[in-house]
Write an enzyme that holds these catalytic residues in place. Structure first.
Site, PDB file in Angstrom:
ATOM      1  N   GLU A  54     -62.053 108.785  -3.264  1.00  0.00           N
ATOM      2  CA  GLU A  54     -60.599 108.704  -3.439  1.00  0.00           C
ATOM      3  C   GLU A  54     -60.060 109.869  -4.262  1.00  0.00           C
ATOM      4  O   GLU A  54     -58.996 110.400  -3.971  1.00  0.00           O
ATOM      5  CB  GLU A  54     -60.209 107.373  -4.073  1.00  0.00           C
ATOM      6  CG  GLU A  54     -60.371 106.176  -3.152  1.00  0.00           C
ATOM      7  CD  GLU A  54     -59.577 106.296  -1.854  1.00  0.00           C
ATOM      8  OE1 GLU A  54     -58.546 107.005  -1.842  1.00  0.00           O
ATOM      9  OE2 GLU A  54     -59.992 105.694  -0.857  1.00  0.00           O
ATOM     10  N   CYS A 210     -51.058 107.741  14.310  1.00  0.00           N
ATOM     11  CA  CYS A 210     -49.657 107.873  13.906  1.00  0.00           C
ATOM     12  C   CYS A 210     -49.537 109.014  12.909  1.00  0.00           C
ATOM     13  O   CYS A 210     -49.106 108.854  11.785  1.00  0.00           O
ATOM     14  CB  CYS A 210     -49.170 106.562  13.299  1.00  0.00           C
ATOM     15  SG  CYS A 210     -47.383 106.453  13.098  1.00  0.00           S
ATOM     16  N   CYS A 217     -49.011 108.055  20.658  1.00  0.00           N
ATOM     17  CA  CYS A 217     -48.593 106.661  20.833  1.00  0.00           C
ATOM     18  C   CYS A 217     -49.374 105.952  21.949  1.00  0.00           C
ATOM     19  O   CYS A 217     -49.486 104.722  21.945  1.00  0.00           O
ATOM     20  CB  CYS A 217     -47.092 106.593  21.099  1.00  0.00           C
ATOM     21  SG  CYS A 217     -46.085 107.342  19.787  1.00  0.00           S
ATOM     22  N   CYS A 220     -51.962 103.996  20.442  1.00  0.00           N
ATOM     23  CA  CYS A 220     -51.558 103.138  19.327  1.00  0.00           C
ATOM     24  C   CYS A 220     -51.560 101.666  19.712  1.00  0.00           C
ATOM     25  O   CYS A 220     -50.948 101.271  20.713  1.00  0.00           O
ATOM     26  CB  CYS A 220     -50.173 103.540  18.837  1.00  0.00           C
ATOM     27  SG  CYS A 220     -49.602 102.519  17.449  1.00  0.00           S
ATOM     28  N   CYS A 226     -43.403  99.182  18.118  1.00  0.00           N
ATOM     29  CA  CYS A 226     -42.954 100.227  17.191  1.00  0.00           C
ATOM     30  C   CYS A 226     -41.453 100.480  17.316  1.00  0.00           C
ATOM     31  O   CYS A 226     -40.958 100.948  18.346  1.00  0.00           O
ATOM     32  CB  CYS A 226     -43.722 101.519  17.448  1.00  0.00           C
ATOM     33  SG  CYS A 226     -43.197 102.884  16.380  1.00  0.00           S
TER      34      CYS A 226
END
Length: 309
Positions: A54, A210, A217, A220, A226
């Site tokens: 992270e 995205c 898309c 997706c 969406c």
DNA sequence: AATACGTGGCC
DNA sequence: TGGCCAAGTAT
């Protein structure tokens, strides 16, 4: 005191409560099918591996983190291992990942974990947040990814997914807003395990499908729901998102100075550092800044090195 | 709230 | 070619 008038719940948040239930399953199913096999996601990575990843992933692409992460974990497999070494060695191992203050803070976090938490990455969000280099996002990410807890993990990927899928705009605001946090809380599944999956899945969706540019898309799992796509994918209007200038800035000078010091085995004379930048005022300011930040240690006789202490 | 803070790949 | 972008934090 009593609130005489209860604020109207924004229509969006109201709708989001319903929408959330429709989003979770497709996104999580997609994730379990398409998630990248990243080292910090493997069972043996552990909380320290998650935390290191992270730190490295803050503002930095996965592809550049991978090799550094592997070397880092091999060299410092536990927080106490890193804590025993000098902060300068952390900065050196950071290499060209960028934002080297992260290396310093990760070292500082390792020291704090060793001193305050018996060498174990803390499990509580508040304890994580208290560590250097850990902010709202990273605290939630570690608690969620490493310990499976239920937190709103709101990074740039998730914010973009929410902006498009729910709010119906191309890009989220420049800075995270209260409305975004509220939306994230509304969308967060109640069940802890599902929430943790949702956090990772919604982030991965933003990273792989995205995306900021050239979103796909057709791949997706929630394209049918969406809001942005259904509205015809209107272009971002508001104020332009601030670009980051770099050429000619102090940051560039700092980068060059630190690059010299990272490569050096022995202390470097001022005269050598002077060669990295022509303009003396900016050069001096950059070096002073590095010293002030603790990234560079000045020694007697005009010598400099990475910090030992 | 706005700004500083690295680096490199991509279109 | 150069602006945009990449799992933010600290001040």
């Amino acid at each position: 005191m009593t609130a005489p008038t209860k604020p109207t719940i924004p229509a969006q948040a109201d709708a989001a409560e319903t929408v959330g239930d429709d989003l979770h399953a497709p996104v999580i199913d997609w994730f379990e099918e398409h998630a990248r096999d990243l080292p910090w996601r493997r069972p043996d990575a552990g909380p320290w591996g998650v935390m290191v990843s992270e730190f490295m992933l803050q503002q930095t692409p996965v592809s550049r983190v991978l090799p550094v992460y592997e070397q880092w974990m091999a060299r410092w497999p536990r927080p106490a291992d890193l804590a025993e070494d000098t902060p300068g060695e952390a900065v050196r191992a950071w290499g060209r990942l960028g934002y080297p203050r992260r290396a310093l803070r990760l070292h500082g976090a390792a020291v704090a974990i060793t001193e305050r938490h018996d060498g174990d990455v803390p499990t509580e969000h508040a304890q994580l947040l208290a560590l250097p280099g850990i902010g709202e996002y990273t605290a939630a990410a570690v608690a969620s990814f490493a310990y499976g807890q239920r937190h709103t993990v709101l990074d740039t990927n998730v914010r973009r997914v929410f902006a498009r899928a729910v709010t119906g705009v191309q890009y989220p605001p420049n800075a995270t807003t209260a409305a975004e946090r509220k939306l994230a809380r509304t969308l967060l599944p109640d069940d802890e395990r599902t929430a943790a999956l949702w956090a990772a899945a919604s982030m991965e969706l933003g990273a792989l499908v995205c995306t900021a540019k050239n979103e796909t898309c057709v791949r997706c799992p929630i394209a049918a729901l969406c809001t942005w796509r259904l509205a015809g994918k209107p272009a971002h209007d508001g104020p332009p998102r601030r670009g980051q200038t770099y050429a000619g800035t102090d940051r560039q000078v700092r980068g060059r100075l630190l690059a010299v010091l990272r490569e050096a085995v022995t202390p470097v004379p001022q005269s050598v550092l002077d060669r990295v930048w022509e303009e003396p005022v900016q050069r001096a300011r950059a070096l002073d800044g590095l010293v002030a930040d603790g990234l560079v240690e000045p020694l007697v006789g005009g010598l400099y090195r990475l910090p030992h202490g």
